[in-house]
Design a protein around this motif. Sequence first.
Motif, PDB file in Angstrom:
ATOM      1  N   UNK A  93       0.799  -1.051  -0.079  1.00  0.00           N
ATOM      2  CA  UNK A  93      -0.038  -0.024   0.021  1.00  0.00           C
ATOM      3  C   UNK A  93       0.971   1.243   0.127  1.00  0.00           C
ATOM      4  N   UNK A  94       0.964   1.866  -0.947  1.00  0.00           N
ATOM      5  CA  UNK A  94       1.693   3.062  -1.335  1.00  0.00           C
ATOM      6  C   UNK A  94       0.677   4.392  -1.286  1.00  0.00           C
ATOM      7  N   UNK A  95       0.946   5.233  -2.174  1.00  0.00           N
ATOM      8  CA  UNK A  95       0.112   6.539  -1.981  1.00  0.00           C
ATOM      9  C   UNK A  95       0.232   7.122  -3.278  1.00  0.00           C
ATOM     10  N   UNK A  96      -0.921   8.040  -3.828  1.00  0.00           N
ATOM     11  CA  UNK A  96      -0.801   8.774  -4.944  1.00  0.00           C
ATOM     12  C   UNK A  96       0.377   9.864  -4.829  1.00  0.00           C
ATOM     13  N   UNK A  97       1.019   9.852  -6.073  1.00  0.00           N
ATOM     14  CA  UNK A  97       2.118  10.680  -6.133  1.00  0.00           C
ATOM     15  C   UNK A  97       3.534  10.367  -6.052  1.00  0.00           C
ATOM     16  N   UNK A  98       3.578   9.338  -5.322  1.00  0.00           N
ATOM     17  CA  UNK A  98       4.964   8.376  -5.052  1.00  0.00           C
ATOM     18  C   UNK A  98       5.778   8.207  -6.216  1.00  0.00           C
ATOM     19  N   UNK A  99       5.214   7.959  -7.585  1.00  0.00           N
ATOM     20  CA  UNK A  99       5.873   7.666  -8.808  1.00  0.00           C
ATOM     21  C   UNK A  99       6.774   8.963  -9.152  1.00  0.00           C
ATOM     22  N   UNK A 100       6.209   9.964  -8.943  1.00  0.00           N
ATOM     23  CA  UNK A 100       6.451  11.436  -9.548  1.00  0.00           C
ATOM     24  C   UNK A 100       7.797  11.891  -8.300  1.00  0.00           C
TER      25      UNK A 100
END
Length: 278
Positions: A93-100
């Motif tokens: 479970x990660x979160x929105x925006x971590x990829x950027x």
Amino acid sequence: MEKILILGGTGKTGRRIARRLKADGRPVRTASRTSGDIPFDLDDPTTWAQALDGVAAVYVLEPNLRTGVDRRARMPRFVPEAVGAGVRRVVLLSAHGVGHADDSHPLKVAEQAVRGCGVGWTILRPDWFSQNFSESSWLPGILNGTLSLPTGDGRTPFVDAEDIAEVAAASLTEDRHSGQIYQLTGPRAISFGEAAHLISEATGRTIRHVDVAPEVFVERCVSDGVPADVARLLTGVLVAIRDGRGSAVSDGVERALGRPARRFEDYVAETSAAGHWS
């Protein structure tokens, strides 16, 4: 049948995942620092082996978002130990925006550890949970009739925790989700004012959203016991919504489950009928 380990197994997503898996006849072990089937603490490696015994798949999350934490001693150590113990699927479970985000983001290290684990992995990046209005920090504002957040008229596609749990349960049990990163959102973006209006209509009560200055929100969080660094991080992502940088609608739920994401209106109707806002 080998067990599935759910870290944070009594939390907002964990308990929903466990419920789904148990209903499907899957053997589940829930673990957390204070409750669940077995004690577990990412800060205490002596608790890891017992939790991982006989486990084939594990749902993981990084609960500590404070600065100054030695993150290399947490997920990058736990994930290899899990794989060494026989785990063949890891769902994060990660979160929105971590990829950027850059490497300073507190969840970046966790994602890197999971992606390099050498077995089947899936990463979930959800937007703001709908259930924050009924089970978390926004509930007091809903109950007292004023939800004060630094979000202005910004919009975001709230995602239902039930959808997150269903995607997680599928990822823990089906090979086709291996190597996938799912951006999880609801089907449309709405403002906090619209969310408050929908809850008002369902409950028959007057609930309004009030925009507050970021520094005021940080001070209020700190006075409520939130560490200052976490309060600033939380405020920053809320202000991003106000500034028009709320996440775009994603098809992650539909890609994973073959059906549309649940509407916020459906969540509101069900939650109101269950009396959570009474």
